[in-house]
Design a protein around this motif. Structure first.
Motif, PDB file in Angstrom:
ATOM      1  N   CYS A 178       9.569   8.243  21.149  1.00 12.25           N
ATOM      2  CA  CYS A 178       9.190   6.828  21.239  1.00 12.25           C
ATOM      3  C   CYS A 178      10.406   5.936  20.943  1.00 12.25           C
ATOM      4  CB  CYS A 178       8.045   6.509  20.277  1.00 12.25           C
ATOM      5  SG  CYS A 178       6.483   7.197  20.853  1.00 12.25           S
ATOM      6  N   ARG A 179      11.214   6.359  19.986  1.00 15.04           N
ATOM      7  CA  ARG A 179      12.435   5.600  19.667  1.00 15.04           C
ATOM      8  C   ARG A 179      13.363   5.584  20.891  1.00 15.04           C
ATOM      9  NH1 ARG A 179      17.389   6.936  17.323  1.00 15.04           N
ATOM     10  NH2 ARG A 179      18.363   5.071  16.452  1.00 15.04           N
ATOM     11  N   LEU A 180      13.548   6.780  21.477  1.00 21.68           N
ATOM     12  CA  LEU A 180      14.389   6.910  22.674  1.00 21.68           C
ATOM     13  C   LEU A 180      13.844   6.008  23.787  1.00 21.68           C
ATOM     14  CD1 LEU A 180      16.627   8.690  24.128  1.00 21.68           C
ATOM     15  CD2 LEU A 180      14.745  10.165  24.843  1.00 21.68           C
ATOM     16  N   ALA A 181      12.523   6.017  23.946  1.00 24.80           N
ATOM     17  CA  ALA A 181      11.895   5.214  25.003  1.00 24.80           C
ATOM     18  C   ALA A 181      12.168   3.730  24.781  1.00 24.80           C
ATOM     19  CB  ALA A 181      10.395   5.485  25.031  1.00 24.80           C
ATOM     20  N   SER A 182      12.138   3.299  23.517  1.00 25.48           N
ATOM     21  CA  SER A 182      12.378   1.872  23.247  1.00 25.48           C
ATOM     22  C   SER A 182      13.834   1.513  23.535  1.00 25.48           C
ATOM     23  CB  SER A 182      11.990   1.507  21.814  1.00 25.48           C
ATOM     24  OG  SER A 182      12.972   1.950  20.911  1.00 25.48           O
ATOM     25  N   LEU A 183      14.745   2.451  23.280  1.00 27.19           N
ATOM     26  CA  LEU A 183      16.173   2.170  23.509  1.00 27.19           C
ATOM     27  C   LEU A 183      16.519   2.199  24.993  1.00 27.19           C
ATOM     28  CD1 LEU A 183      17.738   4.368  20.659  1.00 27.19           C
ATOM     29  CD2 LEU A 183      17.494   1.876  20.708  1.00 27.19           C
ATOM     30  N   LYS A 184      15.858   3.101  25.736  1.00 25.55           N
ATOM     31  CA  LYS A 184      16.260   3.315  27.136  1.00 25.55           C
ATOM     32  C   LYS A 184      15.270   2.747  28.153  1.00 25.55           C
ATOM     33  CE  LYS A 184      19.750   6.438  26.407  1.00 25.55           C
ATOM     34  NZ  LYS A 184      20.237   7.686  26.956  1.00 25.55           N
ATOM     35  N   GLY A 185      14.181   2.156  27.666  1.00 25.23           N
ATOM     36  CA  GLY A 185      13.226   1.543  28.598  1.00 25.23           C
ATOM     37  C   GLY A 185      12.309   2.527  29.302  1.00 25.23           C
ATOM     38  N   TYR A 186      12.105   3.713  28.741  1.00 24.60           N
ATOM     39  CA  TYR A 186      11.167   4.655  29.357  1.00 24.60           C
ATOM     40  C   TYR A 186       9.732   4.206  29.094  1.00 24.60           C
ATOM     41  CZ  TYR A 186      15.256   7.752  29.508  1.00 24.60           C
ATOM     42  OH  TYR A 186      16.490   8.296  29.733  1.00 24.60           O
ATOM     43  N   ARG A 187       8.868   4.446  30.073  1.00 26.18           N
ATOM     44  CA  ARG A 187       7.467   4.027  29.998  1.00 26.18           C
ATOM     45  C   ARG A 187       6.628   5.146  29.369  1.00 26.18           C
ATOM     46  NH1 ARG A 187       6.433   0.039  33.839  1.00 26.18           N
ATOM     47  NH2 ARG A 187       4.423   0.913  34.478  1.00 26.18           N
ATOM     48  N   VAL A 188       5.807   4.769  28.391  1.00 26.56           N
ATOM     49  CA  VAL A 188       5.067   5.769  27.615  1.00 26.56           C
ATOM     50  C   VAL A 188       3.560   5.559  27.774  1.00 26.56           C
ATOM     51  CG1 VAL A 188       4.671   6.681  25.274  1.00 26.56           C
ATOM     52  CG2 VAL A 188       6.930   5.775  25.890  1.00 26.56           C
ATOM     53  N   PHE A 189       2.818   6.651  27.943  1.00 31.40           N
ATOM     54  CA  PHE A 189       1.349   6.588  27.917  1.00 31.40           C
ATOM     55  C   PHE A 189       0.855   7.452  26.770  1.00 31.40           C
ATOM     56  CE2 PHE A 189      -3.039   7.242  28.847  1.00 31.40           C
ATOM     57  CZ  PHE A 189      -3.441   6.145  29.593  1.00 31.40           C
ATOM     58  N   LEU A 190      -0.102   6.929  25.984  1.00 30.66           N
ATOM     59  CA  LEU A 190      -0.676   7.681  24.862  1.00 30.66           C
ATOM     60  C   LEU A 190      -2.098   8.077  25.220  1.00 30.66           C
ATOM     61  CD1 LEU A 190       0.332   5.331  21.870  1.00 30.66           C
ATOM     62  CD2 LEU A 190       1.655   7.219  22.868  1.00 30.66           C
ATOM     63  N   LEU A 191      -2.339   9.374  25.307  1.00 28.43           N
ATOM     64  CA  LEU A 191      -3.677   9.879  25.637  1.00 28.43           C
ATOM     65  C   LEU A 191      -4.186  10.747  24.494  1.00 28.43           C
ATOM     66  CD1 LEU A 191      -5.995  10.503  27.669  1.00 28.43           C
ATOM     67  CD2 LEU A 191      -4.603  12.400  28.499  1.00 28.43           C
ATOM     68  N   GLY A 192      -5.417  10.482  24.047  1.00 30.02           N
ATOM     69  CA  GLY A 192      -6.027  11.390  23.084  1.00 30.02           C
ATOM     70  C   GLY A 192      -6.497  10.716  21.820  1.00 30.02           C
ATOM     71  N   ALA A 193      -7.103  11.517  20.946  1.00 27.77           N
ATOM     72  CA  ALA A 193      -7.711  11.094  19.674  1.00 27.77           C
ATOM     73  C   ALA A 193      -8.993  10.296  19.931  1.00 27.77           C
ATOM     74  CB  ALA A 193      -6.722  10.323  18.820  1.00 27.77           C
ATOM     75  N   PRO A 206     -11.812   7.230  20.063  1.00 25.62           N
ATOM     76  CA  PRO A 206     -11.695   5.883  20.628  1.00 25.62           C
ATOM     77  C   PRO A 206     -11.080   4.908  19.615  1.00 25.62           C
ATOM     78  CG  PRO A 206     -13.815   6.830  21.209  1.00 25.62           C
ATOM     79  CD  PRO A 206     -13.160   7.806  20.278  1.00 25.62           C
ATOM     80  N   GLY A 207     -10.138   4.106  20.069  1.00 24.26           N
ATOM     81  CA  GLY A 207      -9.503   3.092  19.221  1.00 24.26           C
ATOM     82  C   GLY A 207      -8.222   3.571  18.553  1.00 24.26           C
ATOM     83  N   ILE A 208      -8.076   4.881  18.375  1.00 21.10           N
ATOM     84  CA  ILE A 208      -6.913   5.403  17.630  1.00 21.10           C
ATOM     85  C   ILE A 208      -5.614   5.238  18.435  1.00 21.10           C
ATOM     86  CG2 ILE A 208      -5.871   7.501  16.664  1.00 21.10           C
ATOM     87  CD1 ILE A 208      -8.121   6.452  14.934  1.00 21.10           C
ATOM     88  N   ALA A 209      -5.650   5.559  19.726  1.00 19.59           N
ATOM     89  CA  ALA A 209      -4.419   5.448  20.531  1.00 19.59           C
ATOM     90  C   ALA A 209      -3.968   3.986  20.597  1.00 19.59           C
ATOM     91  CB  ALA A 209      -4.651   6.018  21.935  1.00 19.59           C
ATOM     92  N   ASP A 210      -4.936   3.052  20.645  1.00 22.99           N
ATOM     93  CA  ASP A 210      -4.581   1.619  20.651  1.00 22.99           C
ATOM     94  C   ASP A 210      -3.902   1.224  19.349  1.00 22.99           C
ATOM     95  OD1 ASP A 210      -5.412   0.852  23.120  1.00 22.99           O
ATOM     96  OD2 ASP A 210      -7.469   0.387  22.476  1.00 22.99           O
ATOM     97  N   ARG A 211      -4.480   1.705  18.233  1.00 26.38           N
ATOM     98  CA  ARG A 211      -3.877   1.375  16.927  1.00 26.38           C
ATOM     99  C   ARG A 211      -2.504   2.008  16.800  1.00 26.38           C
ATOM    100  NH1 ARG A 211      -8.677   2.413  13.329  1.00 26.38           N
ATOM    101  NH2 ARG A 211      -7.329   3.587  11.940  1.00 26.38           N
ATOM    102  N   ARG A 266      -5.552   5.861  26.110  1.00 26.83           N
ATOM    103  CA  ARG A 266      -6.930   6.277  26.419  1.00 26.83           C
ATOM    104  C   ARG A 266      -7.357   7.304  25.385  1.00 26.83           C
ATOM    105  NH1 ARG A 266     -11.014   8.937  28.422  1.00 26.83           N
ATOM    106  NH2 ARG A 266     -12.102   8.191  30.272  1.00 26.83           N
ATOM    107  N   HIS A 267      -8.640   7.265  24.998  1.00 29.09           N
ATOM    108  CA  HIS A 267      -9.095   8.250  24.028  1.00 29.09           C
ATOM    109  C   HIS A 267      -9.218   9.627  24.692  1.00 29.09           C
ATOM    110  CE1 HIS A 267     -13.224   8.797  25.413  1.00 29.09           C
ATOM    111  NE2 HIS A 267     -13.277   7.492  25.639  1.00 29.09           N
ATOM    112  N   GLY A 268      -9.358  10.651  23.861  1.00 28.95           N
ATOM    113  CA  GLY A 268      -9.296  12.022  24.380  1.00 28.95           C
ATOM    114  C   GLY A 268     -10.630  12.734  24.418  1.00 28.95           C
ATOM    115  N   TYR A 269     -11.715  11.979  24.397  1.00 23.89           N
ATOM    116  CA  TYR A 269     -13.021  12.650  24.409  1.00 23.89           C
ATOM    117  C   TYR A 269     -13.685  12.515  25.778  1.00 23.89           C
ATOM    118  CZ  TYR A 269     -12.272  13.789  19.624  1.00 23.89           C
ATOM    119  OH  TYR A 269     -11.732  14.332  18.497  1.00 23.89           O
TER     120      TYR A 269
END
Ligand code: UDP
Length: 254
Positions: A108-123, A125-130, A148-151
């Motif tokens: 995630c740090r690398l992505a912020s430095l280099k502009g890579y696009r990240v998707f968080l899937l799992g956990a 509902p609400g956890i990936a957003d937090r 997106r949640h993982g259920y």
């Protein structure tokens, strides 16, 4: 004239590995692993990263699809103290642990430095957003293009992948536990086409603040598993696989 892009040359450089139960475990430390991930991200192809702990190795013994995924992954890291021990026992090499949660955080740090696009899937509902909210504070500028949640049932894997694909993530972090997350990645890689996909277990729970990471001292004493067990007694089934892992390694080494 050699027109091979330098990033591809870097990617093709042999990855130093150690054989654990037929799986090539990377012997790179965290910093070098992140550099290798950056090489992956600078290509056009898809790459699967597995962060393997002892329980994953034991499960793979009775789940051939999982074993094949471990064997064909582009990078397998030693996620637990047990796997670090196995490398030492089998090859004599002292390597450092590269846990899923540390590697995901550094990616995630690398992505912020280099502009890579990240998707968080799992956990749940609400956890990936937090987790996304907190990662945006820790890594200003990070582009988290979706969560997106993982259920959802296995039958919906391709549907979920088709929702994610138009967001064109470079990095897909999947927190659905072993082996569900690895199976999702392998089944949908050609739909989503993220350059790096990685199963990250309970990392989104940690990033969201729902679960607290073991204090540094506990980690240094290699007792993170005890901490996680106290936080989630349901993990006892996973911890109970450790003696089997030890037996498998001792037998493999003979
Ligand atoms: N999970 C999920 N979908 C499922 C089952 C689990 O998204 O069908 C999530 C769960 O909420 C948790 C993560 O997967 O956030 C698994 O965490 P765990 O610590 O058990 O992972 P592991 O021990 O495999 O690293």
């Amino acid at each position: 004239m050699d027109v091979t892009p330098t990033s591809i040359v870097a990617e093709q450089a042999e990855l130093p590995t150690a054989d654990v139960l037929g799986v090539k475990v990377s012997t790179l430390d965290l910093e070098a692993t992140v550099r290798r991930v950056d090489d992956f991200l600078r290509t056009e192809s898809t790459h699967a990263i597995v962060t393997a702990d002892s329980s994953g190795f034991v499960l793979a013994q009775s789940n051939d699809a999982l074993l094949q995924l471990y064997k064909s992954a582009d990078l397998v890291t030693a996620d637990s103290a047990g796997v670090v021990w196995a490398v030492r026992k089998l090859t004599g090499q002292r390597i450092s642990r590269v846990s899923g949660v540390d590697l995901a955080f550094q990616i995630c740090r690398l992505a912020s430095l280099k502009g890579y696009r990240v998707f968080l899937l799992g956990a749940q509902p609400g956890i990936a957003d937090r987790a996304a909210e907190r990662l945006r504070l820790q890594h200003p500028g990070i582009q988290i293009v979706g969560t997106r949640h993982g259920y959802f049932p296995v039958e919906d894997d391709e549907l979920v992948a088709a929702e994610i694909a138009p967001l064109k993530p470079d990095v897909l972090l999947v927190a659905m536990g072993i082996p569900r997350q690895e199976m999702f990645i392998s089944r949908t890689a050609d739909i989503i086409r993220a350059k790096v996909s990685m199963g990250v277990g309970g990392s989104l729970d940690v990033f969201s603040g729902k679960v607290r990471r073991a204090p540094r001292l506990v980690r240094r004493l290699k007792l993170e598993w005890v901490w996680r067990l106290l936080q989630n007694p349901g993990k006892v089934r996973k911890v109970a696989l450790l003696p089997r892992f030890v037996r498998l390694v001792l037998r493999y080494g003979r």
